[in-house]
Design a protein around this motif. Structure first.
Motif, PDB file in Angstrom:
ATOM      1  N   MET A 118       1.022  -1.267  -0.042  1.00 13.83           N
ATOM      2  CA  MET A 118       0.011  -0.117   0.030  1.00 13.83           C
ATOM      3  C   MET A 118       0.858   1.313   0.172  1.00 13.83           C
ATOM      4  O   MET A 118       0.548   2.072  -0.734  1.00 13.83           O
ATOM      5  N   MET A 119       1.875   1.533   0.731  1.00 17.00           N
ATOM      6  CA  MET A 119       2.837   2.485   1.161  1.00 17.00           C
ATOM      7  C   MET A 119       3.469   2.677  -0.218  1.00 17.00           C
ATOM      8  O   MET A 119       3.829   3.844  -0.641  1.00 17.00           O
ATOM      9  N   LEU A 120       4.076   1.590  -0.683  1.00 17.63           N
ATOM     10  CA  LEU A 120       5.044   1.859  -2.066  1.00 17.63           C
ATOM     11  C   LEU A 120       4.177   2.295  -3.320  1.00 17.63           C
ATOM     12  O   LEU A 120       4.283   3.077  -3.914  1.00 17.63           O
ATOM     13  N   GLU A 121       2.936   1.808  -3.322  1.00 19.94           N
ATOM     14  CA  GLU A 121       2.132   2.287  -4.618  1.00 19.94           C
ATOM     15  C   GLU A 121       1.585   3.553  -4.133  1.00 19.94           C
ATOM     16  O   GLU A 121       1.450   4.608  -5.171  1.00 19.94           O
ATOM     17  N   GLY A 122       1.622   4.165  -2.634  1.00 21.62           N
ATOM     18  CA  GLY A 122       1.371   5.454  -2.572  1.00 21.62           C
ATOM     19  C   GLY A 122       2.383   6.484  -2.869  1.00 21.62           C
ATOM     20  O   GLY A 122       2.167   7.501  -3.213  1.00 21.62           O
ATOM     21  N   LYS A 123       3.498   5.828  -3.123  1.00 15.69           N
ATOM     22  CA  LYS A 123       4.719   6.835  -3.638  1.00 15.69           C
ATOM     23  C   LYS A 123       4.823   6.670  -5.092  1.00 15.69           C
ATOM     24  O   LYS A 123       5.865   7.171  -5.740  1.00 15.69           O
ATOM     25  N   GLY A 124       3.855   5.943  -5.776  1.00 14.60           N
ATOM     26  CA  GLY A 124       4.115   5.834  -7.388  1.00 14.60           C
ATOM     27  C   GLY A 124       4.804   4.527  -7.635  1.00 14.60           C
ATOM     28  O   GLY A 124       5.526   4.679  -8.869  1.00 14.60           O
ATOM     29  N   ILE A 125       5.030   3.598  -6.857  1.00 11.72           N
ATOM     30  CA  ILE A 125       5.897   2.381  -7.493  1.00 11.72           C
ATOM     31  C   ILE A 125       5.048   1.354  -7.820  1.00 11.72           C
ATOM     32  O   ILE A 125       3.937   1.210  -6.948  1.00 11.72           O
ATOM     33  N   GLU A 126       5.334   0.941  -8.947  1.00 17.46           N
ATOM     34  CA  GLU A 126       4.422  -0.345  -9.394  1.00 17.46           C
ATOM     35  C   GLU A 126       4.898  -1.438  -8.662  1.00 17.46           C
ATOM     36  O   GLU A 126       5.870  -1.822  -8.681  1.00 17.46           O
ATOM     37  N   VAL A 127       3.733  -2.011  -7.984  1.00 22.40           N
ATOM     38  CA  VAL A 127       4.371  -3.559  -7.173  1.00 22.40           C
ATOM     39  C   VAL A 127       3.773  -4.821  -7.890  1.00 22.40           C
ATOM     40  O   VAL A 127       2.667  -4.783  -8.135  1.00 22.40           O
ATOM     41  N   ILE A 128       4.863  -5.379  -8.129  1.00 25.56           N
ATOM     42  CA  ILE A 128       4.283  -6.988  -8.477  1.00 25.56           C
ATOM     43  C   ILE A 128       4.245  -7.850  -7.199  1.00 25.56           C
ATOM     44  O   ILE A 128       5.233  -8.150  -6.625  1.00 25.56           O
ATOM     45  N   ASP A 129       2.952  -8.273  -6.697  1.00 27.90           N
ATOM     46  CA  ASP A 129       2.780  -8.741  -5.453  1.00 27.90           C
ATOM     47  C   ASP A 129       3.053 -10.113  -5.672  1.00 27.90           C
ATOM     48  O   ASP A 129       2.162 -10.885  -6.411  1.00 27.90           O
ATOM     49  N   LEU A 130       3.867 -10.939  -5.156  1.00 35.69           N
ATOM     50  CA  LEU A 130       4.090 -12.309  -5.244  1.00 35.69           C
ATOM     51  C   LEU A 130       3.285 -13.043  -4.154  1.00 35.69           C
ATOM     52  O   LEU A 130       3.432 -14.423  -4.405  1.00 35.69           O
ATOM     53  N   GLY A 131       2.885 -12.541  -3.348  1.00 36.56           N
ATOM     54  CA  GLY A 131       1.904 -13.191  -2.268  1.00 36.56           C
ATOM     55  C   GLY A 131       2.840 -13.534  -1.194  1.00 36.56           C
ATOM     56  O   GLY A 131       3.913 -12.921  -0.710  1.00 36.56           O
ATOM     57  N   VAL A 132       2.460 -14.736  -0.658  1.00 34.15           N
ATOM     58  CA  VAL A 132       3.403 -15.552   0.412  1.00 34.15           C
ATOM     59  C   VAL A 132       4.049 -16.762   0.138  1.00 34.15           C
ATOM     60  O   VAL A 132       3.543 -17.062  -0.864  1.00 34.15           O
ATOM     61  N   ASP A 133       4.655 -17.152   0.851  1.00 33.95           N
ATOM     62  CA  ASP A 133       5.611 -18.491   0.722  1.00 33.95           C
ATOM     63  C   ASP A 133       6.125 -18.277  -0.485  1.00 33.95           C
ATOM     64  O   ASP A 133       6.319 -19.267  -1.528  1.00 33.95           O
TER      65      ASP A 133
END
Ligand code: B1M
Length: 210
Positions: free
Chosen positions: A110-125
């Motif tokens: 959430m915070m990275l996206e708020g800074k304009g960073i595109e996040v590839i969320d790989l999840g857990v494990d």
């Protein structure tokens, strides 16, 4: 009892619907989203964690509390993330292999996206190779790893080693965090940065991409 305390209590009891209703009411009353997050949700989760440690609550109760927490933080997302930020770059983010804790990771996202960073969320494990492959495939400048268990922290060191072996170590910054992680540990494994909370992670990531 203040509405922030009611949010904390509802979250601890895993009452996701009530948490959402109380958050709406608190926002309408003008309570700041930061206070709802820190004094309501995060404070409540600390109480759950303390009870869990003393065997006063068990995995099923913690799991439903975590669901209520994630429902609450999702509601706060539009208020906590700055809008209209220019795209800065890409980061791949995940909780390391063997570890299923995702609340902190979701806050970091959430915070990275708020800074304009595109996040590839790989999840857990997430296995070390998956972090590295995702960084290559998506041309990410940052790999961000979260771990909540002392037993899974060493996986972060493996991520650093796999990035070196894949020849991308000089192209990506590796950031680590999570409750048991320390600055000293980050230096020991050769990571580029340790930050203690999601907001600091976003500041440091934005600095890397500036
Ligand atoms: Co788990 N659990 N858990 N658990 N759990 C802890 C972590 C524990 C400390 C509880 C305790 O004993 N007091 C303990 C770990 C002990 C240790 O290793 N030192 C523990 C244990 C033992 C376990 C199991 C092994 C229990 C069991 O099965 N017997 C098991 C492991 C499962 C697995 O992962 N393989 C387990 C399971 C679970 C649930 C599934 C029930 C649930 C997780 C649900 C979910 O995440 N969807 C759960 C929960 C909720 C917790 C506690 C209670 C809360 C964690 C949390 O979400 N905190 C936790 C006790 C506690 O922390 N007080 C506990 C709120 C969250 C916002 O904080 O993730 O720390 P956190 O994120 C922070 C910072 O750390 C930082 O930013 C956030 C703040 O802004 N941060 C980063 C996080 N990642 C970052 C990355 C960054 C930078 C900052 O850069 C990349």
């Amino acid at each position: 009892m203040s509405i922030v305390c009611q949010i904390s209590e509802a979250m601890q009891k895993g009452r996701a619907k009530l948490v959402k209703e109380l958050i709406s009411a608190a926002l309408e009353e003008g309570v700041s989203p930061k206070a709802i997050l820190e004094d309501g949700l995060l404070a409540g989760m600390n109480i759950v964690g303390a009870k869990f440690k003393k065997n006063e609550v068990f995995v099923p109760e913690v799991l439903i509390a975590a669901r209520a927490m994630n429902a609450g933080t999702a509601m706060l997302k539009p208020y906590l993330t700055a809008s209209g930020a220019e795209p800065l770059g890409k980061a791949c983010l995940g909780t390391v292999k063997g570890d299923l804790h995702d609340i902190g990771k979701n806050l970091v996202r959430m915070m990275l996206e708020g800074k304009g960073i595109e996040v590839i969320d790989l999840g857990v494990d997430v296995p070390p190779d998956q972090f590295v492959q995702a960084a290559i495939d998506n041309d990410c400048s940052i790999i961000a790893c979260s771990a909540l268990l002392t037993t899974t922290m060493p996986v972060m060191g493996e991520v650093v080693e796999r990035a070196k072996a894949a020849g991308i170590r000089d192209k990506v910054k590796i950031m680590v965090g999570g409750a048991p992680v320390t600055d000293q540990f980050a230096r020991t494994i050769g990571a580029d940065a340790y930050t203690r909370d999601a907001a600091s992670a976003a500041d440091v990531a934005a600095g890397f991409l500036a």
